[in-house]
Design a protein around this motif. Structure first.
Motif, short mmCIF file in Angstrom:
data_model
loop_
_atom_site.label_atom_id
_atom_site.label_comp_id
_atom_site.label_asym_id
_atom_site.label_seq_id
_atom_site.Cartn_x
_atom_site.Cartn_y
_atom_site.Cartn_z
N PRO A 11 16.13 54.65 -56.08
CA PRO A 11 17.45 54.06 -55.79
C PRO A 11 18.42 55.06 -55.18
CG PRO A 11 16.68 53.31 -57.93
CD PRO A 11 15.69 54.34 -57.45
N LEU A 12 18.38 56.33 -55.62
CA LEU A 12 19.27 57.34 -55.04
C LEU A 12 18.97 57.55 -53.57
CD1 LEU A 12 21.48 59.46 -55.32
CD2 LEU A 12 19.73 61.09 -56.08
N GLN A 13 17.68 57.60 -53.23
CA GLN A 13 17.29 57.76 -51.83
C GLN A 13 17.70 56.54 -51.01
OE1 GLN A 13 13.13 58.48 -52.64
NE2 GLN A 13 13.32 60.68 -52.25
N GLN A 14 17.59 55.35 -51.61
CA GLN A 14 18.01 54.13 -50.92
C GLN A 14 19.51 54.16 -50.64
OE1 GLN A 14 16.63 51.27 -53.75
NE2 GLN A 14 14.59 51.10 -52.85
N MET A 15 20.30 54.64 -51.61
CA MET A 15 21.75 54.72 -51.42
C MET A 15 22.11 55.73 -50.34
SD MET A 15 23.42 54.31 -55.23
CE MET A 15 22.33 55.41 -56.11
N LEU A 16 21.44 56.87 -50.33
CA LEU A 16 21.70 57.88 -49.30
C LEU A 16 21.32 57.36 -47.92
CD1 LEU A 16 20.46 61.13 -51.12
CD2 LEU A 16 22.82 60.51 -50.58
N ALA A 17 20.18 56.66 -47.83
CA ALA A 17 19.73 56.14 -46.54
C ALA A 17 20.67 55.07 -46.00
CB ALA A 17 18.31 55.57 -46.68
N SER A 18 21.07 54.12 -46.86
CA SER A 18 21.96 53.05 -46.41
C SER A 18 23.34 53.58 -46.09
CB SER A 18 22.05 51.95 -47.47
OG SER A 18 22.47 52.48 -48.71
N GLY A 19 23.84 54.55 -46.87
CA GLY A 19 25.15 55.15 -46.59
C GLY A 19 25.16 55.89 -45.27
N THR A 20 24.07 56.63 -45.01
CA THR A 20 23.96 57.36 -43.74
C THR A 20 23.88 56.39 -42.57
OG1 THR A 20 22.78 59.15 -44.86
CG2 THR A 20 22.62 59.07 -42.46
N GLY A 21 23.12 55.30 -42.74
CA GLY A 21 23.02 54.30 -41.68
C GLY A 21 24.36 53.65 -41.38
N ALA A 22 25.12 53.34 -42.43
CA ALA A 22 26.44 52.74 -42.24
C ALA A 22 27.38 53.70 -41.52
CB ALA A 22 27.03 52.35 -43.59
N LEU A 23 27.29 54.99 -41.87
CA LEU A 23 28.15 55.99 -41.24
C LEU A 23 27.85 56.10 -39.75
CD1 LEU A 23 30.22 58.30 -41.51
CD2 LEU A 23 28.32 59.82 -42.06
N PHE A 24 26.57 56.19 -39.39
CA PHE A 24 26.20 56.31 -37.99
C PHE A 24 26.55 55.03 -37.21
CE2 PHE A 24 23.47 59.89 -39.30
CZ PHE A 24 23.78 60.79 -38.29
N THR A 25 26.37 53.87 -37.84
CA THR A 25 26.71 52.61 -37.18
C THR A 25 28.19 52.54 -36.86
OG1 THR A 25 24.92 51.44 -38.31
CG2 THR A 25 26.70 50.09 -37.41
N SER A 26 29.03 52.91 -37.85
CA SER A 26 30.49 52.84 -37.63
C SER A 26 30.92 53.84 -36.57
CB SER A 26 31.22 53.11 -38.94
OG SER A 26 30.87 54.37 -39.48
N LEU A 27 30.35 55.03 -36.56
CA LEU A 27 30.72 56.04 -35.56
C LEU A 27 30.30 55.60 -34.16
CD1 LEU A 27 29.75 59.35 -37.42
CD2 LEU A 27 32.06 58.51 -36.94
N PHE A 28 29.18 54.92 -34.03
CA PHE A 28 28.67 54.54 -32.72
C PHE A 28 29.35 53.28 -32.18
CE2 PHE A 28 25.64 52.07 -30.14
CZ PHE A 28 25.44 52.96 -29.09
N VAL A 29 29.60 52.29 -33.05
CA VAL A 29 30.06 50.99 -32.59
C VAL A 29 31.58 50.90 -32.48
CG1 VAL A 29 29.99 48.50 -33.05
CG2 VAL A 29 28.01 49.91 -33.56
N THR A 30 32.32 51.68 -33.29
CA THR A 30 33.78 51.59 -33.27
C THR A 30 34.38 51.78 -31.88
OG1 THR A 30 34.01 52.25 -35.59
CG2 THR A 30 35.92 52.59 -34.19
N PRO A 31 34.00 52.80 -31.09
CA PRO A 31 34.56 52.92 -29.73
C PRO A 31 34.32 51.69 -28.86
CG PRO A 31 33.45 54.95 -30.35
CD PRO A 31 33.10 53.94 -31.40
N LEU A 32 33.15 51.07 -29.00
CA LEU A 32 32.85 49.89 -28.20
C LEU A 32 33.79 48.74 -28.55
CD1 LEU A 32 28.94 49.96 -28.46
CD2 LEU A 32 30.37 50.84 -26.61
N ASP A 33 34.09 48.58 -29.85
CA ASP A 33 34.95 47.47 -30.23
C ASP A 33 36.42 47.76 -29.94
OD1 ASP A 33 34.16 44.85 -31.54
OD2 ASP A 33 36.03 45.34 -32.57
#
Length: 271
Positions: A11-33
């Motif tokens: 579960p800890l690895q799942q939390m780290l993976a999903s948190g990292t994915g959310a961080l990269f998604t927000s950094l990449f998509v925010t300028p587009l929106d």
């Protein structure tokens, strides 16, 4: 690396993976929106007291225009743009590159925890149901996805309401606390979940359809390529296909949810 009894990551690895994915998604998509919102603004300027939705790939943000085109602290009066690339260049040149990531803080504060709760809950529920009901149950991803999204939305909903209040008018943290206390005293604790229904109406069916199709497409692609485990491209393709199907099928719910959210924002503005 330690693994869970079901053979997946902990579960800890799942939390780290999903948190990292959310961080990269927000950094990449925010300028587009940000660019999308600015292009929309010059076509139909936002009027005072009206709301508009800003979505950067992870969550919707409701903004209310206070003084004509000056909608929020980060939103500038629209410059004239001829297209997407021109908007990127002019925003960077005249307002600084940081302006492309305007509105990012509320995403990091709210969307990242919501994503961690959602994906970790889904993985744990899916593995639990498979251990109890057998790995061949095609409905397991559908049930796990719906329950995981239901839990995430329920936990985050009070924060969404607080954020909407802060965006609808300039409130200090002391004023916000008084506002919440008076709402709870008048309508009870359930008032903190006001507006949760329309979000559930869209997100729960979307998640159920997404994970159901994702697992089916991923298994089919693995069989076609004669692989035991999914590669990055297999997972990427399965996610793109299932996301498209789920988005198309739940679009009517999204329309209802958007209209309801804007109505709630207008109500906060009138107050």
């Amino acid at each position: 690396v330690s693994v869970s009894p079901t053979g997946g990551i902990t579960p800890l690895q799942q939390m780290l993976a999903s948190g990292t994915g959310a961080l990269f998604t927000s950094l990449f998509v925010t300028p587009l929106d940000v660019v999308k919102i600015r292009l929309q603004a010059q076509r139909t300027p936002f009027s005072k007291g009206k709301c508009f939705l800003y979505c950067n790939g992870l969550m919707d943000h409701l903004y209310v225009c206070q003084n004509g085109n000056s909608c929020t602290a980060w939103y500038k009066a629209p410059t004239r743009f001829t297209g997407t690339l021109d908007a990127f260049v002019k925003i960077t040149r005249h307002e600084g590159i940081k302006s492309l990531w305007s509105g990012l803080p509320p995403t990091l504060v709210m969307a990242v925890p919501a994503t961690v709760i959602y994906f970790t809950s889904y993985d744990q529920l899916r593995d639990y149901l498979r251990s109890r009901m057998g790995s061949q149950g095609a409905h397991i991803p559908l049930v796990a996805g719906a329950i995981a999204r239901l839990g995430a939305v329920t936990v985050i909903s009070p924060l969404e309401l607080i954020r909407t209040k802060m965006q609808s008018r300039q409130l200090s943290y002391r004023e916000l606390r008084v506002c919440i206390q008076s709402a709870v005293a008048q309508d009870g604790w359930l008032s903190l979940w006001r507006g949760c229904g329309p979000t559930l109406l869209r997100d729960v069916p979307f998640s159920a359809l997404y994970w159901f199709n994702y697992e089916l497409v991923k298994e089919w692609l693995c069989r076609q390529s004669q692989r035991d485990k999914a590669t990055f491209m297999v997972s990427f393709t399965a996610g793109a296909v299932s996301g498209t199907v789920a988005a198309v099928l739940t679009l009517p719910f999204d329309v209802v949810k958007t209209q309801r959210q804007i109505e709630l924002g207008d109500m906060e503005t009138l107050r």
